[in-house]
Motif scaffolding. Sequence first.
Motif, PDB file in Angstrom:
ATOM      1  N   LEU A  13       0.840  -1.194   0.000  1.00 12.57           N
ATOM      2  CA  LEU A  13       0.000   0.000   0.000  1.00 12.57           C
ATOM      3  C   LEU A  13       0.876   1.246   0.000  1.00 12.57           C
ATOM      4  CD1 LEU A  13      -2.708   1.504   0.269  1.00 12.57           C
ATOM      5  CD2 LEU A  13      -2.500   1.244   2.755  1.00 12.57           C
ATOM      6  N   CYS A  14       0.619   2.137  -0.954  1.00 16.25           N
ATOM      7  CA  CYS A  14       1.298   3.442  -1.022  1.00 16.25           C
ATOM      8  C   CYS A  14       0.233   4.530  -1.090  1.00 16.25           C
ATOM      9  CB  CYS A  14       2.200   3.526  -2.250  1.00 16.25           C
ATOM     10  SG  CYS A  14       3.541   2.331  -2.288  1.00 16.25           S
ATOM     11  N   LEU A  15       0.164   5.355  -0.053  1.00 12.24           N
ATOM     12  CA  LEU A  15      -0.728   6.506  -0.029  1.00 12.24           C
ATOM     13  C   LEU A  15       0.137   7.752  -0.183  1.00 12.24           C
ATOM     14  CD1 LEU A  15      -3.223   5.603   2.861  1.00 12.24           C
ATOM     15  CD2 LEU A  15      -3.573   5.384   0.388  1.00 12.24           C
ATOM     16  N   VAL A  16       0.030   8.417  -1.315  1.00 12.63           N
ATOM     17  CA  VAL A  16       0.951   9.507  -1.630  1.00 12.63           C
ATOM     18  C   VAL A  16       0.251  10.858  -1.566  1.00 12.63           C
ATOM     19  CG1 VAL A  16       2.340   7.995  -3.085  1.00 12.63           C
ATOM     20  CG2 VAL A  16       0.491   9.320  -4.117  1.00 12.63           C
ATOM     21  N   ASP A  17       1.088  11.899  -1.509  1.00  9.84           N
ATOM     22  CA  ASP A  17       0.639  13.293  -1.585  1.00  9.84           C
ATOM     23  C   ASP A  17      -0.291  13.692  -0.445  1.00  9.84           C
ATOM     24  OD1 ASP A  17       2.090  13.611  -3.960  1.00  9.84           O
ATOM     25  OD2 ASP A  17       0.425  12.823  -5.137  1.00  9.84           O
ATOM     26  N   ASN A  18      -0.102  13.068   0.731  1.00  9.98           N
ATOM     27  CA  ASN A  18      -0.911  13.441   1.886  1.00  9.98           C
ATOM     28  C   ASN A  18      -0.174  13.022   3.149  1.00  9.98           C
ATOM     29  OD1 ASN A  18      -3.217  12.863   4.025  1.00  9.98           O
ATOM     30  ND2 ASN A  18      -4.033  14.292   2.509  1.00  9.98           N
ATOM     31  N   PHE A  19      -0.245  13.861   4.180  1.00 12.90           N
ATOM     32  CA  PHE A  19       0.403  13.559   5.455  1.00 12.90           C
ATOM     33  C   PHE A  19      -0.668  13.161   6.472  1.00 12.90           C
ATOM     34  CE2 PHE A  19       3.371  16.361   3.288  1.00 12.90           C
ATOM     35  CZ  PHE A  19       4.582  15.713   3.485  1.00 12.90           C
ATOM     36  N   LEU A  20      -0.546  11.945   6.999  1.00 18.32           N
ATOM     37  CA  LEU A  20      -1.530  11.405   7.927  1.00 18.32           C
ATOM     38  C   LEU A  20      -1.266  11.896   9.345  1.00 18.32           C
ATOM     39  CD1 LEU A  20      -1.723   7.676   6.756  1.00 18.32           C
ATOM     40  CD2 LEU A  20      -2.928   9.671   5.839  1.00 18.32           C
ATOM     41  N   ARG A  21      -2.347  12.187  10.034  1.00 13.60           N
ATOM     42  CA  ARG A  21      -2.248  12.502  11.458  1.00 13.60           C
ATOM     43  C   ARG A  21      -2.171  11.205  12.256  1.00 13.60           C
ATOM     44  NH1 ARG A  21      -7.693  15.747  11.568  1.00 13.60           N
ATOM     45  NH2 ARG A  21      -8.146  13.824  10.401  1.00 13.60           N
ATOM     46  N   GLU A  22      -1.949  11.345  13.571  1.00 17.14           N
ATOM     47  CA  GLU A  22      -1.795  10.168  14.420  1.00 17.14           C
ATOM     48  C   GLU A  22      -3.024   9.279  14.388  1.00 17.14           C
ATOM     49  OE1 GLU A  22      -0.851   9.078  19.138  1.00 17.14           O
ATOM     50  OE2 GLU A  22      -0.917  11.156  18.441  1.00 17.14           O
ATOM     51  N   GLN A  23      -4.219   9.862  14.509  1.00 11.43           N
ATOM     52  CA  GLN A  23      -5.442   9.060  14.502  1.00 11.43           C
ATOM     53  C   GLN A  23      -5.692   8.433  13.137  1.00 11.43           C
ATOM     54  OE1 GLN A  23      -7.294   8.279  17.242  1.00 11.43           O
ATOM     55  NE2 GLN A  23      -8.212   6.827  15.799  1.00 11.43           N
ATOM     56  N   ASP A  24      -5.300   9.140  12.068  1.00 10.15           N
ATOM     57  CA  ASP A  24      -5.431   8.569  10.722  1.00 10.15           C
ATOM     58  C   ASP A  24      -4.631   7.279  10.622  1.00 10.15           C
ATOM     59  OD1 ASP A  24      -7.000  10.711   9.932  1.00 10.15           O
ATOM     60  OD2 ASP A  24      -5.290  11.847   9.139  1.00 10.15           O
ATOM     61  N   LEU A  25      -3.407   7.294  11.147  1.00  5.45           N
ATOM     62  CA  LEU A  25      -2.561   6.099  11.085  1.00  5.45           C
ATOM     63  C   LEU A  25      -3.159   4.966  11.905  1.00  5.45           C
ATOM     64  CD1 LEU A  25       0.022   4.744  10.117  1.00  5.45           C
ATOM     65  CD2 LEU A  25       1.187   5.700  12.116  1.00  5.45           C
ATOM     66  N   VAL A  26      -3.697   5.273  13.068  1.00  3.33           N
ATOM     67  CA  VAL A  26      -4.340   4.250  13.893  1.00  3.33           C
ATOM     68  C   VAL A  26      -5.492   3.609  13.137  1.00  3.33           C
ATOM     69  CG1 VAL A  26      -5.680   3.834  15.993  1.00  3.33           C
ATOM     70  CG2 VAL A  26      -3.654   5.309  16.074  1.00  3.33           C
ATOM     71  N   ASP A  27      -6.328   4.427  12.506  1.00  3.27           N
ATOM     72  CA  ASP A  27      -7.463   3.903  11.750  1.00  3.27           C
ATOM     73  C   ASP A  27      -6.995   3.075  10.552  1.00  3.27           C
ATOM     74  OD1 ASP A  27      -9.098   5.215  13.523  1.00  3.27           O
ATOM     75  OD2 ASP A  27      -9.391   6.973  12.227  1.00  3.27           O
ATOM     76  N   LEU A  28      -5.920   3.516   9.915  1.00  6.88           N
ATOM     77  CA  LEU A  28      -5.393   2.773   8.763  1.00  6.88           C
ATOM     78  C   LEU A  28      -4.887   1.402   9.189  1.00  6.88           C
ATOM     79  CD1 LEU A  28      -4.453   2.644   5.788  1.00  6.88           C
ATOM     80  CD2 LEU A  28      -2.316   3.725   6.523  1.00  6.88           C
ATOM     81  N   VAL A  29      -4.134   1.349  10.258  1.00  7.11           N
ATOM     82  CA  VAL A  29      -3.588   0.079  10.729  1.00  7.11           C
ATOM     83  C   VAL A  29      -4.697  -0.878  11.126  1.00  7.11           C
ATOM     84  CG1 VAL A  29      -2.246  -0.984  12.589  1.00  7.11           C
ATOM     85  CG2 VAL A  29      -1.364   1.033  11.405  1.00  7.11           C
ATOM     86  N   GLN A  30      -5.774  -0.358  11.692  1.00  4.90           N
ATOM     87  CA  GLN A  30      -6.879  -1.207  12.114  1.00  4.90           C
ATOM     88  C   GLN A  30      -7.547  -1.925  10.943  1.00  4.90           C
ATOM     89  OE1 GLN A  30      -7.990  -2.168  15.184  1.00  4.90           O
ATOM     90  NE2 GLN A  30      -6.058  -1.196  15.810  1.00  4.90           N
ATOM     91  N   VAL A  31      -7.441  -1.361   9.750  1.00  4.75           N
ATOM     92  CA  VAL A  31      -8.026  -2.011   8.575  1.00  4.75           C
ATOM     93  C   VAL A  31      -7.379  -3.372   8.332  1.00  4.75           C
ATOM     94  CG1 VAL A  31      -8.309  -1.848   6.064  1.00  4.75           C
ATOM     95  CG2 VAL A  31      -8.669   0.175   7.498  1.00  4.75           C
TER      96      VAL A  31
END
Length: 506
Positions: free
Chosen positions: A356-374
């Motif tokens: 998975l490569c998500l480009v051109d955007n900087f994730l916040r801490e909660q965004d990363l938590v939600d992403l990992v939970q997927v």
Amino acid sequence: MKHLALPADVWECIAVFLPWRDLYPLISVNRALYHIVLDARYREIHWDKVDRFMTKTLVRLRTPSIASRVRRLHIRAWFLEYLIRKEALTPHSYVASSQRWVTRYFRLPPRIAPSTGGKSSPAGDILESMTQAVRLMTHVTEYSFEWRDLSPTPRTVRFLSTARAAFGVSLRKLTLHAQLDNFSTLLSTVDFENLEELELFMDHDNVVSPRSADLLRDTIAPFVNHFRRSIGSLLISSASKVDLSPLFEALDQMPHLHKFVGRFAFDAAHLSDPRGLVKILRTNSETLTGVEIGWSFAAASDEEHQPISTWGAFSAAVVAEPSALGNLRSLKIPVLQTFDVTLTCLRRSANTLTSLCLVDNFLREQDLVDLVQVFAHRPFDAGLQTLYIGLVELTVETLDLLANQIPGLQSLGLVLTPATVSAISHRESEYASVSLFCEALVGRSYTDWKLYNLGIWEKRFIDTPVSMSEELRLMQHLLRCIPSLQTFKGQPKYVGSTCCAWSSNS
């Protein structure tokens, strides 16, 4: 003692471990090494400029036993047009001198030797010699041709047709670069039987032709559709000013398509209606395992008022189509209109995605938590093996989260904001910040993490092995607590001196 002859496949295994400078002198040792060296030397040919290296190679390639070893041929035809224009602007004495140079270094056979009567030219003789060489390349599997500014003369078309005749059966991958107006001529010369990979690059043009939509719909789309039953990988990239919507609407389903890459500008001028692009993702969803969607910034408008973005319309159309982006193994895409929308689409491939490569955007801490939970529900398979993301902030909690929730991760790419890099890199003016981050890592050791490769970039969503000093320093520091690391940005790791001020006093 009698000489022990080894089988050819054993010599091939030995040759794999030898660099070219050591392999080449062994060409006369035996027949097996003779063929191995020649195969390595002529397996891949690049014609992008006229120099003595090219001329020597071209002479040898007019020998059938040498030409038949070529597997990948790459041509950037701009240098021929450069020679033609230079000849037009220079005196006849220069042209005659150039002809003598061509004759000397090309050693052209009599039937194509330069004429002294003014009917021939160095550019024409070189193209003729290239034609003779290509005619003998009967085992080419990969062919790329960049048209650039080359004039579509009868001699040029004959050269292109020669390529079609030579590797019409063997070719598996075709890459074409051209301005849209030249595609009609170019596509008429590349009808191959067993094509599996197709890459089309529409180069920059100064104006949009009134017949652009017709060219896309009636020329390029039928060409792609012609290979629909054999093609497994399709790339379409555009730096042109043309609107690509008619092309995508006209493309048929491809029953064996497993990879699709699209790079263009998502705005009203270049992709006015993104529903055709979504149709490709929907109609091929059962076979697609890899998708890459991105912006082509070369196509950006130079006008003062930029065209209206259609990225939001694309995002909405993707979300509304449940099968789009489903069951993928690899996905590279900018974050959609919102991060929640992105997560909705990622859940469609939560059981299968490994890269998975998500480009051109900087994730916040909660965004990363939600992403990992997927992907956290997959502890017993490999799960995500490659992750490339941008982060607003990098903390030890970030590493804890990734190491605990994605233990099978093998490659991690992080794009950080300049403020984050400054805060955690070694700068005396920020000594306190450095100490806090470094001291927090002292007690961390991710021995169960299988991470093999690490890459850190400052504000650059470009997967390049080049590292700035602060990026390298940070990767070296993280190496202290991730013992499984072997490479930085795909290159062998470099273990230098300690990188944080506190460590020199510990």
